[in-house]
Design an enzyme around this catalytic site. Sequence first.
Site, PDB file in Angstrom:
ATOM      1  N   GLY A   5       0.811  -1.215   0.000  1.00  0.00           N
ATOM      2  CA  GLY A   5       0.000   0.000   0.000  1.00  0.00           C
ATOM      3  C   GLY A   5       0.844   1.264   0.000  1.00  0.00           C
ATOM      4  O   GLY A   5       0.568   2.207  -0.751  1.00  0.00           O
ATOM      5  N   CYS A  25       0.773   1.925  11.871  1.00  0.00           N
ATOM      6  CA  CYS A  25       1.740   2.346  10.872  1.00  0.00           C
ATOM      7  C   CYS A  25       2.644   3.432  11.414  1.00  0.00           C
ATOM      8  O   CYS A  25       3.685   3.731  10.854  1.00  0.00           O
ATOM      9  CB  CYS A  25       0.992   2.830   9.641  1.00  0.00           C
ATOM     10  SG  CYS A  25      -0.382   1.742   9.266  1.00  0.00           S
TER      11      CYS A  25
HETATM   12  C1  LIG Z   1      -1.872  -0.164   5.765  1.00  0.00           C
HETATM   13  C2  LIG Z   1      -2.190   1.041   4.997  1.00  0.00           C
HETATM   14  C3  LIG Z   1      -1.281   1.578   4.074  1.00  0.00           C
HETATM   15  C4  LIG Z   1       0.084   1.005   3.857  1.00  0.00           C
HETATM   16  O1  LIG Z   1       0.027  -0.260   3.306  1.00  0.00           O
HETATM   17  P1  LIG Z   1       1.288  -1.272   3.400  1.00  0.00           P
HETATM   18  O2  LIG Z   1       0.831  -2.449   2.615  1.00  0.00           O
HETATM   19  O3  LIG Z   1       1.492  -1.537   4.852  1.00  0.00           O
HETATM   20  O4  LIG Z   1       2.438  -0.595   2.771  1.00  0.00           O
HETATM   21  C5  LIG Z   1      -1.667   2.700   3.384  1.00  0.00           C
HETATM   22  N1  LIG Z   1      -2.858   3.276   3.578  1.00  0.00           N
HETATM   23  C6  LIG Z   1      -3.749   2.793   4.457  1.00  0.00           C
HETATM   24  C7  LIG Z   1      -5.070   3.467   4.634  1.00  0.00           C
HETATM   25  C8  LIG Z   1      -3.446   1.667   5.203  1.00  0.00           C
HETATM   26  O5  LIG Z   1      -4.337   1.208   6.090  1.00  0.00           O
END
Ligand SMILES: *Cc1c(COP(=O)(O)O)cnc(C)c1O
Length: 407
Positions: free
Chosen positions: A79, A354
């Site tokens: 993400g 995060c």
């Molecule tokens: C978890 C998340 C991310 C990041 O995704 P990863 O796969 O951990 O890099 C970005 N945006 C939102 C809203 C998230 O919940």
Amino acid sequence: MLPKLKPYKTPIYLDHAATTYLDPLVEKAMRPFWQKIYGNPSGLYRQGVEAKSAVEAARKSIASILRARTEEIIFTAGGAESVNLAILGSARGYFKRHKKRGHLIASAIEHASVLHSLKALREEGWKISLIGPDTRGFVQPNEVIKALRPDTVLVSVIFANNEVGSIQPIAQIGRRLKAENAKRKAQNLHPVLFHSDACQAAGALDLNAHKLGADLLSLNGGKIYGPKQTGLLFIKTGTILEPLIYGGGQERGLRSGTQNVAGIVGLAKALELISKKRVRENRRLIGLRNYFWKNLQSKLPDIILNGPKLDEKHSGKLKRLPNNLNFQIPGVEGESLVFYLDRYNIAIGTGSACDSGQSEPSGVLKALGLGSKAVKSSIRISLGKRTTLFQLNFFIEILPKLLASLK
Ligand SMILES: *Cc1c(COP(=O)(O)O)cnc(C)c1O
């Protein structure tokens, strides 16, 4: 002294907004692609062709769920990478064309991957505007439109917030931006791109990219019972974007590097599974969540809900993620409670996993207008596919006892 209660027999995992376990069916779908079909998808021999056809089958399946064209789906390593590509890539695309820096808009309740990408751009001379939400966590489309400038390159609004679960009016913002872009065209201005971070929304909401009116849509596997470090960016045909990773030109040159074939297969399988069960699972989760809240409130009358009301709907549409609960327990430090609950085999979050490591209070809750005391006494509970009534009843029983022992 902590109450002498037996921990639950198996882990009670209530932090699905941070990440999910891998669905066994997803694992099964991925299995052939390590030992058997391990070729490079760019290879011209059978091993390569088989790997490539698995990648393309995954792309096709995902495209049909997003109602997109196959060439509009670009695979990434998660993400955060998708978000970085959307934001930094469109800024670079603009710079390459116009030889100058412009302006970007986002909500103040974006995920760290959005906010930190924007911070990096600000340090490079770009102008950034952040739109504050209302006290329940909703971004007003009017506010977004008011912030537009002639040099605005991109608007980024999170589909569903990761801390309080508020679901933003993405389709509405998309429509307003489309109308603005029609006016801009007449004025010879470049169009404003629209990105939505849909990582939290993928399990619960309709991902029809065209209905949402998004040019860019970020999704990942790690929040939908798929593999971690897998993700995709939907890029609407005609969107001007520069890559961040250069190399062999894979993924239409927008994301070089040998594809993670097993991961891509797993991501597609996870999205298929979750999309099929979406409506029924939403209903189940809402039932469990609302039961939990009602019963916990009857034992702990002073707890305060953060974010949208649990029964809030807008013309039949959900306003809060079905699995999300975020509330304050006045006089209690949320972070300490996470550690205490862990002793009883219960895993919950305080806010954004995060941002973990940094013990900074949640920016999202602050943006909703909460004071620092209220922010620190807040916890986040996010249910998942394996959450049961028994688990929640155990939690409802143990929490008041635990709190009493801490006083
Ligand atoms: C978890 C998340 C991310 C990041 O995704 P990863 O796969 O951990 O890099 C970005 N945006 C939102 C809203 C998230 O919940």
